[in-house]
Design a protein around this motif. Sequence first.
Motif: not given
Length: 187
Positions: A115-123
Motif C-alpha cells: 500500500i505504501v509503495f502504491l501510494f508513493w508511486h501513484l502520487n
Amino acid sequence: MKPVKEGLRLARLMMVLSSISPLFILWAVRGNSLIPEYWFLGFCLFMVIAPSLYLWRRIVIARKQKQIRPIVVGKVEDHRDHLLVYLFAMLLPFYSADLSAWRDLAAVLVALGFIVFLFWHLNLHYMNILFAAFGFHVFTIYPKTNDNPLSGKTSVVLITKRVAVSGGEQIDAYRLSNTVYFESGGE
C-alpha cells in the motif's frame, strides 16, 4: 514529454505514512497478543504522531520560507470520493485482519508495504483523513492548455478549505511536494 520528477522524498513518505495513521489508531485500540502491549502501543502511537508532526512541520517550513506557487486553474477534479474509497478499501480490511500469529502479522505488514509503495508511486500521498477532519478539501488542478499540446498535462493536487475551485482563477498555494500544494486561507 519528460515526466515531472516528484521531489521532497522524505516529505512524500511522511505524507503516505500520515495517510495510513488511522489504521494504527485502530490497531492500538484493538491490541495484539503477540507483542507486549507497551511495545505495540508505542509503535502504533509513533506511527500516528511522527508522520503527522512531520507533515505539520513541512507546512510550517513552506510558509516560513514562502514556498508559494501561483496555480492557474484550467480543469478541476474534486476528490471527496477518494477519501471514501480509501477508508473502505484500506482501513476496514486491515483492521479486521487477524494479528494473532506471527505469519499473519508478517503478511499484514507486507501488504501494508505494498500500500505504501502504491501510494508513493501513484502520487496518492495527499490522501489524509486529518485534512478532512480539519475541513480541508482535495482537488486535482490541471493548468490551462493555452492551445499548446504540451501544456496542461501536468496536474497538481490542491489541499484547501474551499468547497469549490473555478476554472480560470489563480490560487497562491504553499508547496508540500512538487505535485501537492496547500492553501491555508482558502475561501
